[in-house]
Scaffold this motif. Structure first.
Motif, mmCIF file in Angstrom:
data_model
loop_
_atom_site.group_PDB
_atom_site.id
_atom_site.type_symbol
_atom_site.label_atom_id
_atom_site.label_comp_id
_atom_site.label_asym_id
_atom_site.label_seq_id
_atom_site.Cartn_x
_atom_site.Cartn_y
_atom_site.Cartn_z
ATOM 1 N N SER A 1 -1.408 -2.114 -7.888
ATOM 2 C CA SER A 1 -0.576 -2.343 -6.930
ATOM 3 C C SER A 1 0.860 -3.053 -7.425
ATOM 4 O O SER A 1 1.958 -3.003 -7.079
ATOM 5 N N ARG B 1 -9.011 -4.522 1.840
ATOM 6 C CA ARG B 1 -9.730 -3.501 1.056
ATOM 7 C C ARG B 1 -11.240 -3.056 1.782
ATOM 8 O O ARG B 1 -11.316 -1.784 2.018
ATOM 9 N N GLU C 1 1.017 -1.177 0.006
ATOM 10 C CA GLU C 1 0.189 0.164 0.042
ATOM 11 C C GLU C 1 0.815 1.358 -0.074
ATOM 12 O O GLU C 1 0.585 2.187 -0.612
ATOM 13 N N GLU D 1 -4.094 -7.867 -1.389
ATOM 14 C CA GLU D 1 -4.898 -6.743 -0.565
ATOM 15 C C GLU D 1 -6.307 -6.578 -0.879
ATOM 16 O O GLU D 1 -7.212 -5.989 -0.049
#
Lengths: 353, 467
Positions: free
Chosen positions: B398, B433, B227, B428
């Motif tokens: 990402s 999320r 992130e 993720e």
């Protein structure tokens, strides 16, 4: 095409891209590892021959052969690294020998490249391996529109004494941003003879808006010939010029410097007074002891600090002055004297820099 | 009802398309930017730079609150940075523990009178100290007023024209200050510049220096590595080409002090003081037509410890979102306002609609889809395909950040770390999320209730060299 079809196409494209990215990540890592494994022995070979050459155990030709085996950017990197370790005359031999190398000719020709990174590579190379024949190239790079290029090019002055280059750099210096200007100044210090003559003329133009920058530079040079024009600027209307003059005069033990500094300690602006106090400490003339003692009562803390620190440079007389202030009636002087007397030698040394 | 659902679905689809097109633009813009930055970083001659006296002097601001155990190591690490001319102002923000005593003991402090004006009002100062052993160090002891208030007190005391705010628990790489000053050396008109903040969890640390970058094995910390990479490596790099960044990380950002003083320093009432400050800087500089840049450069690195518990992470993200909502509301006058140039026309609208409202739209999208499915208005396969595309796109972004990292700095040298990084970047979207959306939604609720809780960051501390 319906919405569903559109999404399906997007999903497929995304899937392909995701796969491609994963492959790219793995391939990139693999390729770099392979490349690094392939180049490592060549790099080590350059390190080895350079070391032997510096010690006089191998011929210059062997160094050139090993350098030519490296990719050009790595060869330039190796030269930049070694330039700081090899003594001047030996390095000059290498620089001259490099003129005949094919890869060095390619790097040199890049000074006209349309791509800034190629020009940057050329400027980096010339900053450590330029010969008098490169003057025109460096002049061109000094006026390059990309800041990284002209900043790399000005570093050539560290190794190559050239009046046209020094003049071009000095002409540019006042118009540059302060940090860049300071960098130019640090590079120009090596071309002292040319620069001093140019500065002598420029410092007499009292209306020049570039004067603060030039006075700052002149102060850094600590050149006795510049003392006179700097002293003449002690009463200049621009405070920044006066600050620079006050700072510079500490490097010139002369009656005229003392007289100018004695006037500057009464300046309305504290930065001027602080610098004047610092400079009086550097000169450590007994005649200024009384003035510095009075400055311990200055309304500004920094001026008092500089005066206190200056007194420590007068030996026993300065220490006695501080001890007197430490038990005196003025609270400001008392506090500052107490503070300075309590400083360790290490702290005093750090303040002096 | 079915028309309404269909219309709303179309609206959400349009929002999704516009937002992701913008992300794609950032992605494309990050490519030349990382390329240029990497070249400049590679070709920098730090040795020569260190020897010249061109480097601008910097004041490092270190707010500290109840840092008794770590303050000596943190300040010592900061005092050993490779930089020629700097001072460190540590602010003891009314600590209830022995932070001040620890500093006094470690650095032989002596009290000095305050001789500078209180340009930015702060909570009352108790005392000001200098060190007998480290002349670069100044310590301010003041009543508790929060991080922003401490930073303001440090700005008041600072002598130098550039200031950098550093968290006491952030590890700055030794050459980070040198690298951070590159835009100044390139003669650019810089108002502020930000560096990269990376996740320190799992890394090997010795004497306050990260000796080996590792990707943590834990899911929560690992996902945050991906992130952070995404946020810094392509988000902020892309913004460099779109009129400047709206966020310079509070943990690692260099500012011109005269601009900070002109805008009144940090806002002590804001829960995200770094965002608030940068937006105010943009507003101030644009209004006065002062030419400026607020770039991000990727190679100066600071390492920070990220939360490893859902509760702490949730509080942190809620606070960030709350600050974003508050800032966007406070500076709503800049929204689509041509007076503020690209900041008003691109950055503020993106942060308002793309960042601030994203969790609301996402949850609304889920809800309306479920209702649509219930009424048979939305086709099941269409809905699933849509979710797949949305998650796939997030994965793509990402992974792109991982690619940028791999082609530029390659901090994570081991294959195992790279594999974990790719894995976390992919995973993720599954669980993390959704949690993030929930935390950010809670922020709207607390803004609505006017509840301002900072939250306590529980830190594990850095691992010594092991492995």
């Amino acid at each position: 095409v319906t919405g569903r079809h559109f999404l399906a196409i997007v999903a497929v494209v995304q899937g392909v891209l995701l796969g491609a990215l994963l492959i790219l990540i793995v391939l990139n890592r693999w390729f770099r590892l392979r490349r690094s494994a392939r180049l490592r022995p060549r790099r080590l070979a350059v390190e080895g021959v350079m070391q032997r050459w510096v010690m006089g155990q191998t011929a210059l030709g062997v160094v050139l052969v090993q350098l030519a085996r490296l990719p050009i950017p790595l060869a330039v990197d190796a030269l930049v690294t070694w330039s700081a370790r090899v003594p001047g005359e030996r390095w000059r031999q290498l620089a001259v020998a490099l003129e005949r190398e094919w890869w060095a000719r390619i790097v040199r020709s890049n000074c006209r490249s349309g791509r800034w990174w190629k020009r940057l590579e050329c400027a980096r190379f010339l900053s450590i391996a330029a010969t008098p024949g490169d003057t025109a190239r460096i002049l061109r790079l000094l006026h390059d529109p990309h800041p990284a290029v002209h900043i790399a090019a000005v570093a050539t002055l560290e190794r190559l004494e050239s009046p046209p280059l020094a003049t071009a750099a000095l002409e540019r210096l006042p118009s540059l941003a302060p940090t860049v200007s300071a960098y130019y100044a640090s590079m120009l210090r090596r071309s002292r003879a040319v620069v001093v003559q140019l500065l002598l003329a420029k410092l007499r133009r009292t209306g020049d808006p570039a004067l603060p920058r030039l006075a700052e530079f002149a102060a850094r040079l600590q050149e006795p010939l510049l003392r006179e024009p700097l002293t003449a600027l002690a009463e200049h209307g621009d405070a920044e010029v006066r600050v620079q003059v006050a700072r510079a005069l500490g490097s010139f033990p002369h009656a005229a410097s003392l007289a100018a500094l004695t006037r500057l300690v009464a300046d309305a602006l504290w930065p001027v007074r602080a610098q004047a106090a610092r400079s009086l400490g550097m000169l450590a003339d007994p005649a200024s002891l009384r003035g510095l003692r009075a400055m311990l009562r200055d309304p500004d803390w920094w001026v008092r600090l500089r005066a206190g620190l200056a007194l420590t440079r007068f030996g026993a007389a300065g220490r006695n002055a501080l001890l007197e202030a430490d038990v005196g009636t003025d609270a400001n002087a008392r506090n500052m004297a107490h503070l300075v007397l309590g400083l360790s030698p290490q702290a005093l040394a750090e303040f002096a820099t | 009802v079915s028309e309404l659902i269909r219309g709303t679905d179309l609206g959400i689809l349009f929002y999704f398309l516009v937002l992701n097109t913008f992300y794609a633009l950032l992605l494309v813009l990050s490519i030349p930017e990382i390329w240029e930055q990497t070249r400049l970083a590679d070709d920098e001659d730090f040795q020569r730079l260190m020897q010249s006296d061109a480097l601008p002097p910097i004041t490092i601001l270190v707010p500290a609150h109840n840092e008794q155990r770590t303050i000596e190591a943190s300040v010592t690490a900061i005092l050993t940075l490779h930089y020629r001319n700097y001072e460190v102002v540590v602010v003891n923000d009314g600590s209830k523990d022995e932070t001040l005593e620890a500093l006094r003991h470690a650095f032989d402090l002596y009290e000095i009178p305050r001789t500078y004006p209180e340009t930015i009002p702060t909570k009352p100062l108790r005392a000001l100290y200098r060190s007998r052993t480290r002349t670069k160090l100044i310590v301010i002891d003041k009543e508790n007023g929060g991080k922003a208030d401490s930073l303001n007190a440090a700005i008041n005391a600072s002598r130098f024209p550039l200031v950098i705010a550093v968290d006491a628990d952030t590890l700055i790489e030794a050459d980070a200050l040198l690298r951070l000053t590159r835009p100044f050396l390139l003669g650019r008109q810089i108002a502020a510049v930000g560096g990269t903040v990376r996740v320190a969890n799992g890394c090997a640390v010795r004497d306050g220096i990260v000796t080996e970058a590792r990707v943590p094995r834990g899911f929560l910390a690992g996902v945050q590595v991906a992130e952070y990479l995404r946020a810094f490596m392509f988000g902020r790099l892309g913004w460099n080409r779109l009129g400047g960044n709206l966020i310079i990380s509070g943990a690692f950002g260099l500012f011109r002090k005269d601009h900070l003083l002109a805008v009144g320093g940090y806002d002590a009432t804001s829960s995200v003081e770094d965002l608030d400050l940068v937006v105010r800087l943009h507003r101030y500089l644009r209004r006065r037509k002062i030419p400026y840049e607020i770039p991000f450069i990727p190679d100066p690195v600071a390492w920070t410890e990220v939360p490893e518990s859902l509760r702490v992470l949730g509080r942190q993200r809620e606070r960030w979102q709350r600050g974003l909502v508050a800032a966007m509301w406070q500076y709503r006058g800049m929204l689509f306002n041509p007076r503020y140039g690209r900041v008003g026309l691109i950055a503020v609208p993106f942060y308002t609609f793309g960042e601030m409202l994203a969790p609301l739209v996402e949850v609304f999208g889920y809800a309306i889809t479920i209702v649509g499915l219930f009424f048979g208005v939305v086709n099941v396969s269409f809905a699933l395909l849509f979710v797949l595309v949305a998650w796939g796109y997030a994965m793509l972004l990402s992974l792109w950040a991982v690619v940028l990292e791999e082609v530029s700095f390659r901090r994570y040298g081991r294959f195992g770390d790279l594999a974990r990084l790719v894995l976390f970047a992919t995973l993720e979207n599954f669980g993390y999320r959704q949690c993030a959306v929930w935390w950010r939604l809670r922020a709207f609720l607390s803004v609505w209730r006017r509840k301002h809780v900072w939250g306590v960051m529980t830190r594990k501390g850095f691992d010594p060299v092991t492995k």
